[in-house]
Design a protein around this motif. Structure first.
Motif, PDB file in Angstrom:
ATOM      1  N   GLU A 162      59.994   4.234   4.039  1.00 20.15           N
ATOM      2  CA  GLU A 162      60.306   5.578   3.556  1.00 20.15           C
ATOM      3  C   GLU A 162      60.456   6.552   4.726  1.00 20.15           C
ATOM      4  OE1 GLU A 162      58.722   7.136  -0.321  1.00 20.15           O
ATOM      5  OE2 GLU A 162      57.140   5.700   0.163  1.00 20.15           O
ATOM      6  N   ILE A 163      61.313   7.530   4.519  1.00 22.20           N
ATOM      7  CA  ILE A 163      61.512   8.606   5.487  1.00 22.20           C
ATOM      8  C   ILE A 163      60.935   9.876   4.869  1.00 22.20           C
ATOM      9  CG2 ILE A 163      63.186   9.895   6.853  1.00 22.20           C
ATOM     10  CD1 ILE A 163      63.015   6.900   7.535  1.00 22.20           C
ATOM     11  N   ASN A 164      59.779  10.306   5.382  1.00 19.50           N
ATOM     12  CA  ASN A 164      59.105  11.487   4.819  1.00 19.50           C
ATOM     13  C   ASN A 164      59.369  12.753   5.619  1.00 19.50           C
ATOM     14  OD1 ASN A 164      57.761  10.102   2.618  1.00 19.50           O
ATOM     15  ND2 ASN A 164      56.525   9.118   4.208  1.00 19.50           N
ATOM     16  N   THR A 165      59.595  12.591   6.920  1.00 16.29           N
ATOM     17  CA  THR A 165      59.919  13.725   7.782  1.00 16.29           C
ATOM     18  C   THR A 165      60.949  13.263   8.808  1.00 16.29           C
ATOM     19  OG1 THR A 165      58.330  13.351   9.579  1.00 16.29           O
ATOM     20  CG2 THR A 165      57.509  14.466   7.598  1.00 16.29           C
ATOM     21  N   VAL A 166      61.510  14.205   9.519  1.00 15.01           N
ATOM     22  CA  VAL A 166      62.498  13.874  10.542  1.00 15.01           C
ATOM     23  C   VAL A 166      61.891  12.992  11.629  1.00 15.01           C
ATOM     24  CG1 VAL A 166      62.094  15.939  11.968  1.00 15.01           C
ATOM     25  CG2 VAL A 166      64.365  14.866  11.926  1.00 15.01           C
ATOM     26  N   ASN A 167      60.587  13.087  11.843  1.00 12.16           N
ATOM     27  CA  ASN A 167      59.932  12.268  12.872  1.00 12.16           C
ATOM     28  C   ASN A 167      59.959  10.782  12.545  1.00 12.16           C
ATOM     29  OD1 ASN A 167      59.259  14.440  14.558  1.00 12.16           O
ATOM     30  ND2 ASN A 167      57.386  14.869  13.397  1.00 12.16           N
ATOM     31  N   ASP A 168      60.097  10.441  11.263  1.00 14.34           N
ATOM     32  CA  ASP A 168      60.136   9.032  10.861  1.00 14.34           C
ATOM     33  C   ASP A 168      61.426   8.342  11.298  1.00 14.34           C
ATOM     34  OD1 ASP A 168      57.650   9.150   9.661  1.00 14.34           O
ATOM     35  OD2 ASP A 168      58.465   9.734   7.720  1.00 14.34           O
ATOM     36  N   LEU A 169      62.417   9.123  11.747  1.00 21.43           N
ATOM     37  CA  LEU A 169      63.680   8.540  12.203  1.00 21.43           C
ATOM     38  C   LEU A 169      63.598   8.023  13.634  1.00 21.43           C
ATOM     39  CD1 LEU A 169      66.175  11.227  10.828  1.00 21.43           C
ATOM     40  CD2 LEU A 169      65.752   8.953   9.863  1.00 21.43           C
ATOM     41  N   GLY A 171      63.290   6.101  16.857  1.00 22.65           N
ATOM     42  CA  GLY A 171      63.232   4.688  17.213  1.00 22.65           C
ATOM     43  C   GLY A 171      63.844   3.757  16.191  1.00 22.65           C
ATOM     44  N   LEU A 172      64.331   4.310  15.085  1.00 24.45           N
ATOM     45  CA  LEU A 172      64.887   3.495  14.002  1.00 24.45           C
ATOM     46  C   LEU A 172      66.244   2.916  14.415  1.00 24.45           C
ATOM     47  CD1 LEU A 172      63.492   3.265  11.168  1.00 24.45           C
ATOM     48  CD2 LEU A 172      65.321   4.718  10.308  1.00 24.45           C
ATOM     49  N   LYS A 173      66.387   1.608  14.334  1.00 22.38           N
ATOM     50  CA  LYS A 173      67.670   0.951  14.626  1.00 22.38           C
ATOM     51  C   LYS A 173      68.514   0.984  13.359  1.00 22.38           C
ATOM     52  CE  LYS A 173      65.771  -2.917  16.038  1.00 22.38           C
ATOM     53  NZ  LYS A 173      64.339  -2.535  15.980  1.00 22.38           N
ATOM     54  N   PHE A 174      69.545   1.829  13.383  1.00 23.37           N
ATOM     55  CA  PHE A 174      70.284   2.199  12.178  1.00 23.37           C
ATOM     56  C   PHE A 174      71.759   1.909  12.376  1.00 23.37           C
ATOM     57  CE2 PHE A 174      71.221   6.179   9.310  1.00 23.37           C
ATOM     58  CZ  PHE A 174      71.611   5.341   8.267  1.00 23.37           C
ATOM     59  N   ARG A 175      72.317   1.047  11.524  1.00 23.59           N
ATOM     60  CA  ARG A 175      73.763   0.820  11.557  1.00 23.59           C
ATOM     61  C   ARG A 175      74.423   2.031  10.938  1.00 23.59           C
ATOM     62  NH1 ARG A 175      78.583   1.291   8.546  1.00 23.59           N
ATOM     63  NH2 ARG A 175      80.138  -0.010   9.543  1.00 23.59           N
ATOM     64  N   ILE A 176      75.137   2.777  11.764  1.00 27.96           N
ATOM     65  CA  ILE A 176      75.849   3.948  11.284  1.00 27.96           C
ATOM     66  C   ILE A 176      77.059   4.166  12.175  1.00 27.96           C
ATOM     67  CG2 ILE A 176      74.221   5.438  12.571  1.00 27.96           C
ATOM     68  CD1 ILE A 176      74.840   7.642  10.503  1.00 27.96           C
ATOM     69  N   ALA A 177      78.221   4.299  11.551  1.00 30.48           N
ATOM     70  CA  ALA A 177      79.468   4.407  12.301  1.00 30.48           C
ATOM     71  C   ALA A 177      79.839   5.860  12.541  1.00 30.48           C
ATOM     72  CB  ALA A 177      80.596   3.699  11.543  1.00 30.48           C
ATOM     73  N   GLY A 178      80.716   6.075  13.501  1.00 26.18           N
ATOM     74  CA  GLY A 178      81.334   7.372  13.705  1.00 26.18           C
ATOM     75  C   GLY A 178      80.410   8.427  14.272  1.00 26.18           C
ATOM     76  N   MET A 179      80.795   9.670  14.060  1.00 24.79           N
ATOM     77  CA  MET A 179      80.069  10.800  14.606  1.00 24.79           C
ATOM     78  C   MET A 179      78.679  10.934  14.001  1.00 24.79           C
ATOM     79  SD  MET A 179      80.548  13.088  16.955  1.00 24.79           S
ATOM     80  CE  MET A 179      82.339  13.146  17.138  1.00 24.79           C
ATOM     81  N   GLY A 180      78.503  10.422  12.798  1.00 27.38           N
ATOM     82  CA  GLY A 180      77.176  10.444  12.195  1.00 27.38           C
ATOM     83  C   GLY A 180      76.148   9.772  13.073  1.00 27.38           C
ATOM     84  N   GLY A 181      76.546   8.704  13.753  1.00 30.23           N
ATOM     85  CA  GLY A 181      75.637   7.996  14.649  1.00 30.23           C
ATOM     86  C   GLY A 181      75.209   8.863  15.816  1.00 30.23           C
ATOM     87  N   LEU A 187      68.437  12.915  16.647  1.00 32.58           N
ATOM     88  CA  LEU A 187      67.192  13.014  15.875  1.00 32.58           C
ATOM     89  C   LEU A 187      66.256  11.850  16.175  1.00 32.58           C
ATOM     90  CD1 LEU A 187      68.613  14.129  12.399  1.00 32.58           C
ATOM     91  CD2 LEU A 187      67.997  15.536  14.376  1.00 32.58           C
ATOM     92  N   GLY A 188      66.633  11.025  17.153  1.00 36.01           N
ATOM     93  CA  GLY A 188      65.761   9.927  17.565  1.00 36.01           C
ATOM     94  C   GLY A 188      66.183   8.560  17.109  1.00 36.01           C
ATOM     95  N   VAL A 189      67.242   8.462  16.291  1.00 37.68           N
ATOM     96  CA  VAL A 189      67.734   7.172  15.805  1.00 37.68           C
ATOM     97  C   VAL A 189      68.424   6.409  16.939  1.00 37.68           C
ATOM     98  CG1 VAL A 189      69.548   6.169  14.335  1.00 37.68           C
ATOM     99  CG2 VAL A 189      67.939   7.830  13.385  1.00 37.68           C
ATOM    100  N   VAL A 190      68.373   5.090  16.855  1.00 38.09           N
ATOM    101  CA  VAL A 190      69.123   4.223  17.767  1.00 38.09           C
ATOM    102  C   VAL A 190      70.312   3.686  16.982  1.00 38.09           C
ATOM    103  CG1 VAL A 190      69.064   2.208  19.277  1.00 38.09           C
ATOM    104  CG2 VAL A 190      66.994   3.594  18.950  1.00 38.09           C
TER     105      VAL A 190
END
Length: 362
Positions: A162-169, A171-181, A187-190
């Motif tokens: 679960e993502i409860n706050t922005v801090n939970d993002l 170090g998260l390895k997240f498949r996301i394409a484009g400018m969203g990535g 915000l700390g996402v990989v």
């Protein structure tokens, strides 16, 4: 048979003798190849390319045929632009945002995070100056482009936790394409960029902590619910997402005028049909996913606020150093401001009231 009849018949024969070769020349036999960035399992996105090829063949009495290939069959899903640009293939069905590593200006053709919905995007493309700007930009890549699909607003993706706050993002390895990535990275996402067919194995192995792809209909087919239960919304990086048909510029210029018109019309049909199908299918698919264990979650407000702030900060930074991006961004942003005012007056109150009445006694 009198003399006038003979002369009339001779005249028709002569005319036929002249017209037939001219007609044949205007309808040549043409064979193209169209690699797609999508696997065959995604019947809406891959199917949009198939629909285009089918319509073109039908409208030309099979004189103009386009063979469609799934991602990886002759070209990898994220290499379609390169293959079209070089002339390795004549055309390709792809998503411009896959190529922002070449130039962030590519994002405008697909979607802009915290940008336009489907109707607004189509309006900007066709009546707000967007499409001419994009075609001008793509000349540098030897490409002619046609809007050829649309997903509508997408989901925010599948998360193992679960993502409860922005801090939970962080170090998260997240498949996301484009400018969203790039925004999520702030915000700390990989961020990770993978084509559709490669995502599930990476999530299953734990190489990824979260994935976003599209909406319920496609996500169900890709099986994400089996390995990640938390299904977040909204996909603020794609309030709309428009795939395109990229055509090698030399090949496009060499087409007869009637073939050009037919191909453009086929793409316009695919653009409209794609969103209609998604709107119909997503409503049923999200119910099935919940029955399979998906837990719907809204992104926390601090995630939305932080991402919105970082998005427009990033656009300003890029515009300051990239003239092509700046030119398109100024057009897009001015149109966005006008559209938001109009939609707040008419569309939003109508939609909001109707949705609040859902489930109320009649």
């Amino acid at each position: 048979m009198d003399r006038r009849t003979v002369l009339k018949g001779a005249g028709l024969a002569a005319a036929a003798g002249v017209a037939s070769p001219a007609l044949a020349q205007s309808s040549p036999e043409i064979r193209w190849r169209m690699p797609s960035s999508y696997p065959k399992s995604l019947d809406t996105l891959f199917g949009a390319g198939v629909q285009i090829a089918k319509r073109v063949a039908e409208a030309t009495d099979n004189k103009f045929q386009i063979q469609v290939f799934a991602a990886g069959e002759i070209v990898q899903g994220l290499q379609v632009l390169d293959a079209v640009q070089s002339g390795t293939v004549e055309c390709g069905y792809t998503l411009s945002s896959y190529y922002i590593g070449k130039d962030p200006t590519f994002m405008f053709e697909t979607s802009v995070p915290w940008g336009l919905n489907v109707r607004q995007h189509n309006a900007w493309m066709h009546f707000g100056g967007g499409l001419p700007l994009i075609r001008e930009f793509l000349k540098d890549y030897n490409v002619m482009t046609f809007p050829a699909g649309q997903t509508g607003a997408q989901m925010g993706g599948w998360f193992r936790k679960e993502i409860n706050t922005v801090n939970d993002l962080k170090g998260l390895k997240f498949r996301i394409a484009g400018m969203g990535g790039q925004i999520m990275q702030r915000l700390g996402v990989v961020p990770q960029v993978l084509a559709g067919g490669d995502i599930y194995p990476a999530l299953e192995r734990g190489t990824l902590d979260a994935v976003e792809f599209s909406g319920p209909y496609d996500d169900e087919k890709l099986g994400f619910v089996k390995v990640a239960k938390y299904y977040y919304y909204p996909g603020f990086w794609e309030g709309s997402a428009q795939p395109s048909l990229y055509v090698n510029l030399e090949k496009w210029n060499a087409l007869p005028a009637n073939y050009k018109a037919i191909l453009e019309a086929a793409c316009a049909e695919a653009n409209a049909t794609c969103i209609m199908k998604y709107d119909a299918e997503n409503a049923e698919a999200v119910r099935r996913l919940v029955s399979q264990g998906a837990q719907l979650r809204a992104f926390p407000k601090d995630v939305l606020d932080a991402s919105h702030k970082e998005a427009f900060k990033l656009y300003g930074e890029i515009a300051a150093s990239n003239e092509k991006f700046k030119k398109m961004y100024e057009s897009w942003n001015a149109f966005r401001e006008k559209e938001y005012t109009w939609f707040r007056i008419a569309e939003l109150p109508f939609d909001y009231y109707n949705y609040t009445q859902q489930g109320q006694p009649r």
